[in-house]
Design an enzyme around this catalytic site. Structure first.
Site, PDB file in Angstrom:
ATOM      1  N   LYS A 103       0.860  -1.191   0.000  1.00 59.36           N
ATOM      2  CA  LYS A 103       0.000   0.000   0.000  1.00 59.36           C
ATOM      3  C   LYS A 103       0.885   1.226   0.000  1.00 59.36           C
ATOM      4  CE  LYS A 103      -3.922   2.181   0.514  1.00 59.36           C
ATOM      5  NZ  LYS A 103      -3.537   2.909  -0.728  1.00 59.36           N
ATOM      6  N   LYS A 127       5.704   3.007   8.347  1.00 63.59           N
ATOM      7  CA  LYS A 127       4.598   3.937   8.605  1.00 63.59           C
ATOM      8  C   LYS A 127       3.275   3.163   8.642  1.00 63.59           C
ATOM      9  CE  LYS A 127       4.636   7.481   6.040  1.00 63.59           C
ATOM     10  NZ  LYS A 127       4.577   8.401   4.909  1.00 63.59           N
ATOM     11  N   LYS A 139       5.255   1.779  -3.160  1.00 67.88           N
ATOM     12  CA  LYS A 139       5.178   3.150  -3.690  1.00 67.88           C
ATOM     13  C   LYS A 139       5.474   3.077  -5.181  1.00 67.88           C
ATOM     14  CE  LYS A 139       4.619   7.444  -2.106  1.00 67.88           C
ATOM     15  NZ  LYS A 139       3.906   7.986  -0.941  1.00 67.88           N
ATOM     16  N   GLY A 178      -2.735   8.361  -4.188  1.00 69.74           N
ATOM     17  CA  GLY A 178      -2.089   9.556  -4.725  1.00 69.74           C
ATOM     18  C   GLY A 178      -0.844   9.940  -3.952  1.00 69.74           C
ATOM     19  N   ASP A 179      -0.114  10.885  -4.488  1.00 69.10           N
ATOM     20  CA  ASP A 179       1.040  11.507  -3.830  1.00 69.10           C
ATOM     21  C   ASP A 179       1.289  12.788  -4.634  1.00 69.10           C
ATOM     22  OD1 ASP A 179       3.315  10.838  -1.724  1.00 69.10           O
ATOM     23  OD2 ASP A 179       4.377  11.622  -3.448  1.00 69.10           O
ATOM     24  N   ASN A 254      -1.977  19.084  -1.417  1.00 70.55           N
ATOM     25  CA  ASN A 254      -2.974  18.384  -0.596  1.00 70.55           C
ATOM     26  C   ASN A 254      -2.632  18.382   0.893  1.00 70.55           C
ATOM     27  OD1 ASN A 254      -3.560  15.320   0.568  1.00 70.55           O
ATOM     28  ND2 ASN A 254      -5.330  16.334  -0.336  1.00 70.55           N
TER      29      ASN A 254
END
Ligand code: NDP
Length: 459
Positions: A103, A127, A139, A178-179, A254
């Site tokens: 994830k 994390k 990622k 998203g990132d 964001n």
């Protein structure tokens, strides 16, 4: 000479092991400097638990943890508005699935390369463990630059990117989000193409979706709100509160926007924010409606803020932001944005709290300065975990065909952030480093992942 400080015989043994593993990583991939930085910071923080629990070394946990389970690169061809074929590079690093499906977000930015994606996926693993949710670490992204592209170009790029990525992801294997450069619009296009290629509606394959087709209320706000909830806990523990404090936030994307929103709601004054070109300073307090209109609606530059707020100042130097005096600094833009000089300036100006909303925004030198000067300093691994935590709540809603209210999600987020804070405090104390959030967060995340890996054998 060793890069780690030595105290006892046990520490010396651990240190030798860490040096050996780190040296192998450097030799194997000499150009991955961001990944090396993330691993080195991680090794420094977990040292106390390795000294206490030699079993981790016996199971070669460090060698296994620092090698991704899978790292994929692929070609992304797409046609621009002039009919010309453009080629970008796509990445997905599936780092660790010991406690759940991979994830982690997708980043579209010209600086994206394997080193960046590996460092992000590596940190994401711990994390995610820290959130208490059953999610592994991954990622991905591309060196595609969404800036200046038309909507049609963005859509065609996303469709091409997903045409390859579809082979590696799924609701139970790998769930991107998203990132930087990937927001609700991009997630929409990616989801549409996934659905078309698979021929089925698998809502749980991506998070950060629009509310009308499986998204979760509160996901957009989660990383920024979570950042401020964490700061609130840090201040509470010291007998302070956010109300009345002066805050500087980097970025205006964001994470930044919703960190500003929550900080303002809790009575703080946000005096400055930025983008990659420069920063705005508004002593009266940044007007968030203007920032949202500029950035979320019109996709304009932060410099345009002064058009409607002539008393504010715009400075074309995004790093100069850290010279503004503040009580709380929230770096929410990108990696290595606070260097040694910026950290010294913040300390000189009396900063009390530095909380990392972005991933790895402080260089190792900067982090050391904050720690030496007894600044309340909290690492990204803990501070910005609210985003992925609510992504996990989105997956839970998708799998049960339900949708929760904003308030319900926000309450769960708040509770998760309090728990993360508590885990950090307890782990730091148990390892003789009270108040060291970097040690606490890393050890709490590491222990969960490492124990699961040992239980599952050499896979
Ligand atoms: P966005 O793309 O929404 O916003 C990024 C912001 O940072 C923009 O204002 C951008 O300015 C600015 N920025 C980018 N590069 C630089 C630079 N080199 N110097 C100064 N400013 C820069 O991204 P997010 O808000 O989603 O992500 C920000 C950070 O938070 C990243 O580190 C990300 O990994 C991390 N994060 C995000 C999560 C999420 O839920 N979104 C979850 C956890 C972590 P410009 O518009 O000029 O490019």
């Amino acid at each position: 000479m060793s890069i780690f400080k030595t105290v006892s015989k046990e520490e010396e043994d651990v240190q030798r092991h860490l040096d050996e593993v780190f040296s192998k990583i450097q030799t194997r991939d000499p150009h991955e400097k961001e990944f090396h930085q993330a691993v080195l910071t991680f090794f420094k923080s977990i040292k106390p638990t390795l000294v206490k629990n030699p079993t981790y070394l016996e199971h070669q946990i460090l060698e296994r943890l620092t090698e991704p389970e899978r790292a994929i690169t692929f070609r992304v061809p797409w046609v621009d508005d002039n009919g010309k074929v453009q080629i970008n590079r796509g990445f997905r690093v599936q780092f660790n699935s010991a406690i759940g499906p991979y994830k982690g977000g997708l980043r579209f930015h010209p600086t994206v390369n394997m080193s960046i994606v590996k460092f992000l996926a590596f940190q994401q693993t711990f994390k995610n463990a820290l959130t208490g949710q059953p999610i592994g670490g991954g990622k991905g992204g591309s060196d595609f630059d969404p800036k200046g592209k038309s909507d049609g170009e963005i859509m065609r790029f996303c469709q091409s990117f997903m045409t390859e990525l579809v082979n590696y992801i799924g609701p139970h294997t790998d769930v991107p989000a998203g990132d930087i450069g990937v927001g609700a619009r991009e997630i929409g296009y990616l989801f549409g193409q996934y659905k078309r290629l698979r021929g089925s509606f698998e809502a749980g394959v991506l998070t950060g979706k629009g509310i009308g087709y499986g998204g979760s209320l509160g996901r957009k706000e989660a990383t920024g709100y979570g950042t401020v909830y964490f700061v609130q806990e840090m201040l509470k523990n010291e007998g302070h509160q956010l109300a009345g404090s002066k805050v500087v936030v980097s970025g205006s994307g964001n994470v930044s926007i919703y960190a500003m929103e929550k900080a303002i709601e809790l009575g703080a004054t946000v005096v400055a924010c930025s983008d990659s070109d420069g920063y705005v300073y508004d002593e009266a307090g940044i007007n968030l409606d203007t920032v949202k209109q500029l950035k979320e609606v019109e996709c304009r530059r932060i410099s345009d803020y002064v058009d409607s707020h002539p008393s504010a100042t715009y400075v074309e130097d995004c790093t100069g932001l850290w010279s503004i005096p503040c009580d709380i600094a929230l770096p929410c833009a990108t990696q290595n944005e606070i260097d040694e000089a910026a950290a010294k300036q913040l300390v000189k100006n009396g900063v009390k709290v530095v909380a990392e909303g972005a991933n790895m925004p402080s260089t190792p030198d900067a982090a050391e300065i904050f720690q030496e000067q007894d600044i309340l300093f909290a690492p990204a691994m803990a501070v910005n975990a609210g985003g992925v935590a609510v992504s996990s709540l989105e997956m839970a809603q998708n799998s049960t065909f339900s949708s929760w209210s904003f308030q319900e999600v926000d309450e769960k987020l708040h509770e998760i952030m309090k728990n993360i804070y508590q885990s950090c405090i307890e782990a730091a104390e148990a390892h003789g480093e009270p108040g060291n959030f970097s040690v606490g967060a890393t050890i709490a995340g590491f222990t969960k992942v490492a124990d699961a890996m040992i239980a599952q054998g050499a896979v």
